[in-house]
Design a protein around this motif. Structure first.
Motif, PDB file in Angstrom:
ATOM      1  N   ALA A 205     -20.087 -18.009   7.039  1.00  0.00           N
ATOM      2  CA  ALA A 205     -19.489 -17.958   5.706  1.00  0.00           C
ATOM      3  C   ALA A 205     -18.391 -19.008   5.600  1.00  0.00           C
ATOM      4  N   ASN A 206     -18.238 -19.554   4.405  1.00  0.00           N
ATOM      5  CA  ASN A 206     -17.196 -20.551   4.176  1.00  0.00           C
ATOM      6  C   ASN A 206     -15.813 -19.937   4.048  1.00  0.00           C
ATOM      7  N   ASP A 207     -15.748 -18.714   3.515  1.00  0.00           N
ATOM      8  CA  ASP A 207     -14.466 -18.032   3.339  1.00  0.00           C
ATOM      9  C   ASP A 207     -14.711 -16.523   3.368  1.00  0.00           C
ATOM     10  N   ILE A 208     -13.708 -15.750   3.008  1.00  0.00           N
ATOM     11  CA  ILE A 208     -13.868 -14.294   3.081  1.00  0.00           C
ATOM     12  C   ILE A 208     -14.466 -13.711   1.810  1.00  0.00           C
ATOM     13  N   GLY A 209     -14.801 -14.569   0.867  1.00  0.00           N
ATOM     14  CA  GLY A 209     -15.539 -14.162  -0.318  1.00  0.00           C
ATOM     15  C   GLY A 209     -14.787 -13.195  -1.206  1.00  0.00           C
ATOM     16  N   LEU A 210     -15.434 -12.096  -1.531  1.00  0.00           N
ATOM     17  CA  LEU A 210     -14.902 -11.088  -2.442  1.00  0.00           C
ATOM     18  C   LEU A 210     -13.619 -10.469  -1.916  1.00  0.00           C
ATOM     19  N   TRP A 211     -13.452 -10.412  -0.619  1.00  0.00           N
ATOM     20  CA  TRP A 211     -12.279  -9.762  -0.034  1.00  0.00           C
ATOM     21  C   TRP A 211     -10.989 -10.491  -0.357  1.00  0.00           C
ATOM     22  N   LEU A 212     -11.045 -11.774  -0.655  1.00  0.00           N
ATOM     23  CA  LEU A 212      -9.842 -12.502  -1.047  1.00  0.00           C
ATOM     24  C   LEU A 212      -9.289 -11.928  -2.349  1.00  0.00           C
ATOM     25  N   GLY A 213     -10.148 -11.686  -3.312  1.00  0.00           N
ATOM     26  CA  GLY A 213      -9.716 -11.089  -4.580  1.00  0.00           C
ATOM     27  C   GLY A 213      -9.197  -9.677  -4.404  1.00  0.00           C
ATOM     28  N   VAL A 214      -9.864  -8.896  -3.553  1.00  0.00           N
ATOM     29  CA  VAL A 214      -9.419  -7.530  -3.288  1.00  0.00           C
ATOM     30  C   VAL A 214      -8.041  -7.550  -2.632  1.00  0.00           C
ATOM     31  N   ASN A 215      -7.857  -8.424  -1.651  1.00  0.00           N
ATOM     32  CA  ASN A 215      -6.575  -8.533  -0.959  1.00  0.00           C
ATOM     33  C   ASN A 215      -5.469  -8.979  -1.919  1.00  0.00           C
ATOM     34  N   THR A 216      -5.768  -9.922  -2.791  1.00  0.00           N
ATOM     35  CA  THR A 216      -4.792 -10.392  -3.774  1.00  0.00           C
ATOM     36  C   THR A 216      -4.405  -9.269  -4.732  1.00  0.00           C
ATOM     37  N   LEU A 217      -5.378  -8.536  -5.210  1.00  0.00           N
ATOM     38  CA  LEU A 217      -5.112  -7.416  -6.112  1.00  0.00           C
ATOM     39  C   LEU A 217      -4.242  -6.364  -5.433  1.00  0.00           C
ATOM     40  N   LEU A 218      -4.571  -6.003  -4.203  1.00  0.00           N
ATOM     41  CA  LEU A 218      -3.794  -4.992  -3.493  1.00  0.00           C
ATOM     42  C   LEU A 218      -2.369  -5.456  -3.222  1.00  0.00           C
ATOM     43  N   SER A 219      -2.202  -6.724  -2.903  1.00  0.00           N
ATOM     44  CA  SER A 219      -0.846  -7.220  -2.640  1.00  0.00           C
ATOM     45  C   SER A 219      -0.013  -7.230  -3.919  1.00  0.00           C
ATOM     46  N   ARG A 220      -0.615  -7.558  -5.037  1.00  0.00           N
ATOM     47  CA  ARG A 220       0.137  -7.540  -6.307  1.00  0.00           C
ATOM     48  C   ARG A 220       0.478  -6.117  -6.721  1.00  0.00           C
ATOM     49  N   LEU A 221      -0.448  -5.195  -6.514  1.00  0.00           N
ATOM     50  CA  LEU A 221      -0.136  -3.788  -6.799  1.00  0.00           C
ATOM     51  C   LEU A 221       0.981  -3.281  -5.890  1.00  0.00           C
ATOM     52  N   ALA A 222       0.998  -3.734  -4.651  1.00  0.00           N
ATOM     53  CA  ALA A 222       2.056  -3.326  -3.721  1.00  0.00           C
ATOM     54  C   ALA A 222       3.415  -3.850  -4.183  1.00  0.00           C
TER      55      ALA A 222
END
Length: 171
Positions: free
Chosen positions: A4-21
């Motif tokens: 894989a070139n990157d972590i794909g969908l998990w980057l968006g999930v991680n970004t969303l969770l960090s902003r909610l935090a």
């Protein structure tokens, strides 16, 4: 498994969770601690920098109508107090609304500062470390040298397996 070139969908999930935090932490700082209450009090009452009268200020007197409705049996000369910013009628005081506005402004400022720091770190820190980038360029160079041809005849006859053809069995 595929590369894989990157972590794909998990980057968006991680970004969303960090902003909610960040938003959750800003909310907790504003509404569950008394830190901002004390800061606003020191601005509202600069004559009391040591907060000597702060605790008394946070107490509200129970409205007389409430005491009459609840069959209050205590000494009528002793006031009934509770924590909150209410006036003598039991309505929210003007100071409560100023404090709430201050807390909301702090919450917005805090979250925006944290988001700005995150964007700056995103821009300042490269996605690919320098050593890894150098290794990728080195591998690409070696692949071009091995398979891509540099202009000499020998490199053009190198097979895909990386071995030169047998000179004794050429046609």
């Amino acid at each position: 498994p595929e590369r894989a070139n990157d972590i794909g969908l998990w980057l968006g999930v991680n970004t969303l969770l960090s902003r909610l935090a960040v938003i959750t932490n800003a909310y907790l700082i504003c509404f569950t601690s008394y830190y901002l209450d004390r800061v606003v009090y020191t601005f509202a009452f600069p004559e009391d920098p040591d907060l000597d009268h702060y605790f008394q200020f946070t107490l509200a007197d129970a409205p007389p109508s409430y005491l009459a409705d609840t069959n209050f049996r205590g000494d009528p000369n002793v006031p009934c107090k509770y924590i909150g910013y209410y006036d003598s009628n039991g309505e929210r005081s003007r100071y409560f609304w100023k404090l709430l506005a201050g807390k909301l402004m702090f919450m917005l400022a805090f979250e925006h500062v944290i988001f700005l720091i995150g964007v700056l770190l995103d821009e300042l820190i490269p996605d690919v470390p320098e050593e890894v980038d150098l290794q990728i360029r080195r591998e690409a160079f070696l692949a071009r040298e091995t398979f891509g041809g540099t202009g000499d005849d020998h490199s053009a006859t190198v097979s895909m397996a990386g071995r030169a053809p047998d000179p004794l069995h050429q046609d």
